[in-house]
Design a protein around this motif. Structure first.
Motif, PDB file in Angstrom:
ATOM      1  N   SER A  43       0.847  -1.197   0.000  1.00 25.88           N
ATOM      2  CA  SER A  43       0.000   0.000   0.000  1.00 25.88           C
ATOM      3  C   SER A  43       0.884   1.249   0.000  1.00 25.88           C
ATOM      4  O   SER A  43       1.501   1.572   1.017  1.00 25.88           O
ATOM      5  N   THR A  45       0.607   4.514   0.127  1.00 26.74           N
ATOM      6  CA  THR A  45       0.497   5.610   1.104  1.00 26.74           C
ATOM      7  C   THR A  45       1.050   5.182   2.460  1.00 26.74           C
ATOM      8  O   THR A  45       1.652   5.974   3.173  1.00 26.74           O
ATOM      9  N   TYR A  46       0.867   3.910   2.814  1.00 28.55           N
ATOM     10  CA  TYR A  46       1.351   3.419   4.107  1.00 28.55           C
ATOM     11  C   TYR A  46       2.866   3.208   4.087  1.00 28.55           C
ATOM     12  O   TYR A  46       3.561   3.518   5.054  1.00 28.55           O
ATOM     13  N   PHE A  72      -6.858  -5.645   8.491  1.00 28.03           N
ATOM     14  CA  PHE A  72      -7.946  -5.245   7.584  1.00 28.03           C
ATOM     15  C   PHE A  72      -9.338  -5.233   8.200  1.00 28.03           C
ATOM     16  O   PHE A  72     -10.304  -4.905   7.529  1.00 28.03           O
ATOM     17  N   GLN A  74     -11.761  -3.359   9.736  1.00 27.59           N
ATOM     18  CA  GLN A  74     -11.978  -1.939  10.045  1.00 27.59           C
ATOM     19  C   GLN A  74     -12.845  -1.747  11.287  1.00 27.59           C
ATOM     20  O   GLN A  74     -12.731  -0.732  11.977  1.00 27.59           O
ATOM     21  N   ASN A  97      -5.279   7.950   6.505  1.00 25.31           N
ATOM     22  CA  ASN A  97      -6.500   7.296   6.020  1.00 25.31           C
ATOM     23  C   ASN A  97      -7.679   8.255   6.204  1.00 25.31           C
ATOM     24  O   ASN A  97      -7.834   8.840   7.274  1.00 25.31           O
ATOM     25  N   PRO A  98      -8.524   8.373   5.157  1.00 26.91           N
ATOM     26  CA  PRO A  98      -9.663   9.297   5.264  1.00 26.91           C
ATOM     27  C   PRO A  98     -10.630   8.945   6.395  1.00 26.91           C
ATOM     28  O   PRO A  98     -11.386   9.810   6.841  1.00 26.91           O
ATOM     29  N   SER A  99     -10.627   7.700   6.845  1.00 25.54           N
ATOM     30  CA  SER A  99     -11.585   7.316   7.889  1.00 25.54           C
ATOM     31  C   SER A  99     -11.029   7.533   9.302  1.00 25.54           C
ATOM     32  O   SER A  99     -11.751   7.360  10.288  1.00 25.54           O
ATOM     33  N   ASP A 120      -3.968  12.410   4.219  1.00 23.69           N
ATOM     34  CA  ASP A 120      -4.962  11.783   3.348  1.00 23.69           C
ATOM     35  C   ASP A 120      -6.351  11.882   3.966  1.00 23.69           C
ATOM     36  O   ASP A 120      -7.193  11.013   3.781  1.00 23.69           O
ATOM     37  N   GLN A 136      -6.608  14.807  -4.298  1.00 19.01           N
ATOM     38  CA  GLN A 136      -6.676  13.652  -5.192  1.00 19.01           C
ATOM     39  C   GLN A 136      -7.563  13.910  -6.403  1.00 19.01           C
ATOM     40  O   GLN A 136      -7.487  13.173  -7.385  1.00 19.01           O
ATOM     41  N   TYR A 172     -15.486   4.638  -0.716  1.00 20.06           N
ATOM     42  CA  TYR A 172     -15.487   5.562   0.418  1.00 20.06           C
ATOM     43  C   TYR A 172     -15.563   6.977  -0.154  1.00 20.06           C
ATOM     44  O   TYR A 172     -15.295   7.167  -1.351  1.00 20.06           O
ATOM     45  N   TRP A 204      -8.828  -5.176   0.249  1.00 20.59           N
ATOM     46  CA  TRP A 204      -7.570  -4.564  -0.205  1.00 20.59           C
ATOM     47  C   TRP A 204      -6.480  -5.600  -0.488  1.00 20.59           C
ATOM     48  O   TRP A 204      -5.318  -5.236  -0.656  1.00 20.59           O
ATOM     49  N   ILE A 228      -7.284   1.905  -7.220  1.00 18.74           N
ATOM     50  CA  ILE A 228      -6.934   2.226  -5.837  1.00 18.74           C
ATOM     51  C   ILE A 228      -7.278   0.953  -5.090  1.00 18.74           C
ATOM     52  O   ILE A 228      -8.436   0.706  -4.759  1.00 18.74           O
ATOM     53  N   GLY A 230      -4.562  -1.011  -3.035  1.00 24.82           N
ATOM     54  CA  GLY A 230      -3.509  -1.532  -2.164  1.00 24.82           C
ATOM     55  C   GLY A 230      -2.818  -2.729  -2.803  1.00 24.82           C
ATOM     56  O   GLY A 230      -2.522  -2.722  -4.000  1.00 24.82           O
ATOM     57  N   ASN A 251       0.136   7.684  -7.013  1.00 24.18           N
ATOM     58  CA  ASN A 251       0.949   7.907  -5.797  1.00 24.18           C
ATOM     59  C   ASN A 251       2.401   7.462  -5.793  1.00 24.18           C
ATOM     60  O   ASN A 251       3.184   7.943  -4.985  1.00 24.18           O
TER      61      ASN A 251
HETATM   62  N1  RBF Z   1      -5.144   2.267   0.561  1.00 22.29           N
HETATM   63  C1  RBF Z   1      -4.216   1.326   0.428  1.00 22.29           C
HETATM   64  O1  RBF Z   1      -3.316   1.471  -0.410  1.00 22.29           O
HETATM   65  N2  RBF Z   1      -4.257   0.185   1.204  1.00 22.29           N
HETATM   66  C2  RBF Z   1      -5.212  -0.042   2.134  1.00 22.29           C
HETATM   67  O2  RBF Z   1      -5.208  -1.081   2.799  1.00 22.29           O
HETATM   68  C3  RBF Z   1      -6.217   0.963   2.305  1.00 22.29           C
HETATM   69  N3  RBF Z   1      -7.223   0.819   3.206  1.00 22.29           N
HETATM   70  C4  RBF Z   1      -8.202   1.776   3.303  1.00 22.29           C
HETATM   71  C5  RBF Z   1      -9.239   1.618   4.204  1.00 22.29           C
HETATM   72  C6  RBF Z   1     -10.256   2.585   4.322  1.00 22.29           C
HETATM   73  C7  RBF Z   1     -11.365   2.406   5.291  1.00 22.29           C
HETATM   74  C8  RBF Z   1     -10.200   3.754   3.511  1.00 22.29           C
HETATM   75  C9  RBF Z   1     -11.244   4.810   3.621  1.00 22.29           C
HETATM   76  C10 RBF Z   1      -9.145   3.914   2.618  1.00 22.29           C
HETATM   77  C11 RBF Z   1      -8.147   2.943   2.495  1.00 22.29           C
HETATM   78  N4  RBF Z   1      -7.095   3.107   1.594  1.00 22.29           N
HETATM   79  C12 RBF Z   1      -6.135   2.128   1.479  1.00 22.29           C
HETATM   80  C13 RBF Z   1      -7.074   4.253   0.666  1.00 22.29           C
HETATM   81  C14 RBF Z   1      -6.009   5.263   0.992  1.00 22.29           C
HETATM   82  O3  RBF Z   1      -6.295   5.804   2.251  1.00 22.29           O
HETATM   83  C15 RBF Z   1      -5.965   6.373  -0.054  1.00 22.29           C
HETATM   84  O4  RBF Z   1      -7.162   7.080  -0.122  1.00 22.29           O
HETATM   85  C16 RBF Z   1      -5.663   5.830  -1.405  1.00 22.29           C
HETATM   86  O5  RBF Z   1      -4.516   5.060  -1.362  1.00 22.29           O
HETATM   87  C17 RBF Z   1      -5.497   6.948  -2.436  1.00 22.29           C
HETATM   88  O6  RBF Z   1      -4.407   7.735  -2.187  1.00 22.29           O
END
Ligand code: RBF
Length: 341
Positions: A43, A45-46, A72, A74, A97-99, A120, A136, A172, A204, A228, A230, A251
């Motif tokens: 992933s 962003t992580y 995973f 949530q 993470n947006p959440s 993010d 984004q 999301y 993901w 998108i 992961g 990204n």
């Molecule tokens: N992006 C990932 O690359 N891997 C993840 O496991 C992942 N899990 C997410 C879980 C949730 C609940 C949400 C809302 C987003 C997740 N994203 C994940 C998306 C990430 O935060 C980001 O929006 C995207 O990677 C686009 O830059």
């Protein structure tokens, strides 16, 4: 004499121990929990967030970074984060993470001294939370523009159907309101007749499901993909190589995973942002309660054009047209209206 020196030394050790406990990591020090909402590997962003924090800790002996992978499920994240911060050992929780703001706000009500820095994501007015929202819509606009140029081109894997595809792990708000609409708008700036085939994997990690979806979309006429997803995105990459189609990637530099198939990669300066956040936190300058929008103009999103995966595989006319568009994006000259989140 020796006895006195030992007593004084013991006293100093005791005193410094107490101080460290009182102010979590002590005066001028910083203890950070990097909370990964999923798993790091695969992933972008992580990976960039953890790398930035770890690099910062390696450069500062008074900074301690602990990376925790939440997994995973949530539904467990809030309870998990609550027990992680309950001991009060972290000055700052850093996540991406947006959440997360909603989860952090709930955890924060139980621990009013706990601070959170989330990229993010966007959250205003909570005095414990600081956020940075990557624009984004903008990255989607320029990756979509490139997808539009490729699907309407005479490139070897391009067909006449003007269909581009998007594979998402889950839906999301940031994805449904900014990323997917921005991608389609970018493509339609090349040709308004372009259609988008949008599919959802449901998690993901399932690369096989992503591969299956990709293959069936290729059969339905899709010749340029974005995702998108992961770690599951690896299935999409496998299937475009097998089935003959192109992809743009969000990204991170992913050209080397499929040269000649991945023909455009965006860049998110998440590592740089993570280091800046920790530098501000260490200096006591981090502003809470505020959210910042960071995009191409601000230097946090870009496109990787300086790579053989782009230079050697795209026809010159497409490169010229795209480079000009990207330049306008960087200068803030491309007008658009991103819908509210
Ligand atoms: N992006 C990932 O690359 N891997 C993840 O496991 C992942 N899990 C997410 C879980 C949730 C609940 C949400 C809302 C987003 C997740 N994203 C994940 C998306 C990430 O935060 C980001 O929006 C995207 O990677 C686009 O830059």
């Amino acid at each position: 004499m020796k006895k006195y020196v030992i007593i004084i030394l013991l006293f100093c050790v005791l005193l410094s121990g107490c101080r460290a406990k009182d102010s979590k990591s002590g005066e001028g020090a910083l203890s950070v929990l990097v909370y990964i909402t999923g798993v790091t590997a695969g992933s972008p962003t992580y990976e960039l967030l953890a790398a930035g924090a770890q690099e910062f800790a390696a450069e500062h002996s008074n900074v301690k970074v602990t990376v925790y992978e939440a997994g995973f499920n949530q539904a467990e994240w809030e309870e998990q984060l609550t027990s992680l911060v309950a001991g009060g050992e972290y000055d700052l929780v850093l996540g991406s993470n947006p959440s997360l703001p909603e989860i952090c706000a709930n955890v924060g009500t139980k621990f009013p001294g706990q601070k959170f820095a989330i990229t993010d994501a966007s959250c205003e007015g909570n005095p414990q939370i600081s956020t940075w929202l990557y624009n984004q819509y903008e990255q989607s606009l320029y990756l979509g523009y490139l997808a539009g140029l490729v699907t309407t081109s005479a490139m070897p894997h391009a067909n006449n159907s003007r269909r581009i595809g998007f594979i998402a792990a889950q839906e999301y708000p940031l994805l449904s309101r900014h990323i997917v609409p921005g991608f389609l708008e970018g493509a339609r700036r090349v040709d308004p007749r372009i259609e988008l085939d949008f599919r959802v994997i449901g998690n993901w990690i399932d690369a096989n499901k992503a591969a299956e979806l990709t293959s069936s979309m290729i059969t339905a006429g899709v010749d340029v993909f974005a995702s998108i997803a992961g770690g599951a995105a690896q299935g999409m990459i496998r299937a475009i190589k097998d089935g003959g189609a192109y992809a743009v990637f969000y990204n991170i530099n992913e050209y080397q995973a499929a040269p000649g198939f991945i023909i455009g990669c965006g860049l998110m300066q998440q590592k740089k942002l993570a280091k800046e956040i920790l530098a501000d936190a260490l200096a006591g300058k981090l502003q809470y309660g505020a959210s910042k929008l960071v995009g191409a103009k601000e230097g946090y999103l870009d496109f990787i054009a300086d790579d053989p995966g782009y230079r050697d595989y795209l026809p010159d006319d497409i490169q010229q047209e795209f480079n000009a568009f990207m330049n306008d994006i960087r200068l803030g000259r491309v007008e658009y209206t991103a819908p509210p989140l």
